[in-house]
Design an enzyme around this catalytic site. Structure first.
Site, mmCIF file in Angstrom:
data_model
loop_
_atom_site.group_PDB
_atom_site.id
_atom_site.type_symbol
_atom_site.label_atom_id
_atom_site.label_comp_id
_atom_site.label_asym_id
_atom_site.label_seq_id
_atom_site.Cartn_x
_atom_site.Cartn_y
_atom_site.Cartn_z
ATOM 1 N N LYS A 110 -14.803 -12.219 2.855
ATOM 2 C CA LYS A 110 -15.619 -12.991 3.816
ATOM 3 C C LYS A 110 -15.799 -12.213 5.108
ATOM 4 C CE LYS A 110 -13.402 -17.241 2.262
ATOM 5 N NZ LYS A 110 -12.409 -18.215 2.735
ATOM 6 N N HIS A 128 0.904 9.851 -1.787
ATOM 7 C CA HIS A 128 1.383 8.770 -2.657
ATOM 8 C C HIS A 128 2.885 8.998 -2.772
ATOM 9 C CE1 HIS A 128 1.760 5.802 -5.669
ATOM 10 N NE2 HIS A 128 0.810 6.150 -6.517
ATOM 11 N N ARG A 167 0.537 0.516 -12.427
ATOM 12 C CA ARG A 167 1.942 0.901 -12.291
ATOM 13 C C ARG A 167 2.538 0.563 -10.919
ATOM 14 N NH1 ARG A 167 -0.138 3.946 -16.332
ATOM 15 N NH2 ARG A 167 -1.974 3.611 -15.070
ATOM 16 N N ARG A 190 -2.121 -0.068 -0.455
ATOM 17 C CA ARG A 190 -2.932 1.024 -1.028
ATOM 18 C C ARG A 190 -4.337 0.864 -0.482
ATOM 19 N NH1 ARG A 190 -3.224 2.759 -7.321
ATOM 20 N NH2 ARG A 190 -1.254 3.697 -6.667
#
Ligand code: CP
Length: 310
Positions: free
Chosen positions: A84, A134, A56, A106
């Site tokens: 890497k 959030h 979402r 995030r």
């Protein structure tokens, strides 16, 4: 909006929250048109950088940017040079010098967006950091509740389930308390964090008690990925005590709204009868998520007002 970054609802004022929600309304009108595109962020560029999975939040930021004519890029972390061994700091600098205006991040570590914000010229939007916040999820939840109830002031809201690991719960609590809401959290004692009194919420161990007379029920996902030790004996046992079922709705107000941030564990925290029932606004939350994220991008990236009208 006079902010470089959007990191959490803890430090947003009520007025700033209202500005975002009010701006999201014309954005919702845009996404309901046949031609869902306005030129307001032409020439601006945003990058989404998700160190944790998402359906979402990442997709809705991307489409929100496209609807506003920004150039949008997703850095696929699992196929990037992070694999890497490139450091977070070097990754940020690399994206900054490419000319991105906004980074949407995030990360599983609480505080990562705050660290990035201190170390880049780009605007930083927190798309979920560990168990901390959030903010855009809470803003779309507030928008959805306000759309149905007409206001937020003084509503009784129950947040159910895995409060301990939930950044959605924390951001919702910070936001709802700014509107004088009575916030109740409910779950097994092992999933209720310490310090709830400092957050100004009431806590319950009984779902039936917590739901008495509430206007809104926000059901949280059981976050198995953050539970290294057993917080309850089994999912069946959890579901027996805390899964929201049709019989529970009679305890709440007649016009109770049921929210869930998604993704849902049907049959664990929410029954399918509820998830697909008339009181649930879970799909509306997703649509509103696009509108709210358009509003945030517009306000933070200096959109041109005339171009969102008509
Ligand atoms: N609610 C939410 O953050 O969903 P995603 O993990 O799919 O982005």
């Amino acid at each position: 909006m006079q902010r470089k970054d959007l990191l959490g609802l803890y430090d947003l004022s009520r007025e700033e929250i209202e500005l975002i929600l009010n701006t999201a309304q014309p954005m919702k009108d845009i996404i309901q048109r046949d031609i869902k595109k306005v030129p307001t962020l032409r020439g601006k560029a945003l990058v989404t950088v998700f160190y944790e999975n998402s359906t979402r939040t990442r997709t809705s930021f991307e489409i929100a940017g496209k609807y506003l004519s920004a150039d949008t890029v997703n850095l696929g972390v699992s196929t990037s040079s992070v694999q890497k061994g490139e450091s977070l700091r070097d990754t940020i600098k690399t994206l900054e010098v490419m000319g991105f205006d906004v980074m949407i991040i995030r990360h599983s570590m609480s505080g990562t967006p705050h660290y990035i914000a201190r170390n880049t010229k780009m605007s930083v939007i927190n798309a979920g950091d560990g168990t901390n916040e959030h903010p855009t999820q809470a803003l779309l939840d507030l928008f959805t509740i306000r759309e149905h109830k007409g206001h937020l002031d003084g509503l009784k809201v129950a947040i159910v389930g895995d409060i301990l690991h939930s950044r959605v719960a924390r951001s919702n609590i910070y936001g709802l308390k700014k509107f004088g809401c009575e916030v109740r959290v409910v779950g097994p004692a092992t999933l209720l964090p310490p310090g709830l009194d400092r957050l100004g919420v009431k806590w319950y161990y009984s779902l039936e008690e917590a739901l008495q007379g509430v206007d809104v029920i926000n059901v949280l996902r059981i976050q198995r990925e953050r539970q290294q030790v057993g917080f309850f004996p089994s999912l069946d046992e959890y579901a027996n005590l805390y899964m929201l079922r049709p019989e529970h709705l009679h305890l709440a107000k007649k016009d109770v709204l049921v929210l869930h941030p998604g993704p849902m564990n049907r049959g664990v925290e929410i029954s399918s009868q509820i998830a697909d029932g008339v009181q649930a606004v879970i799909n509306e939350q997703v649509t509103n998520g696009v509108a709210v994220r358009m509003a945030i991008l517009y306000l933070m990236m200096g959109g041109i007002r005339d171009e969102i009208a008509g």
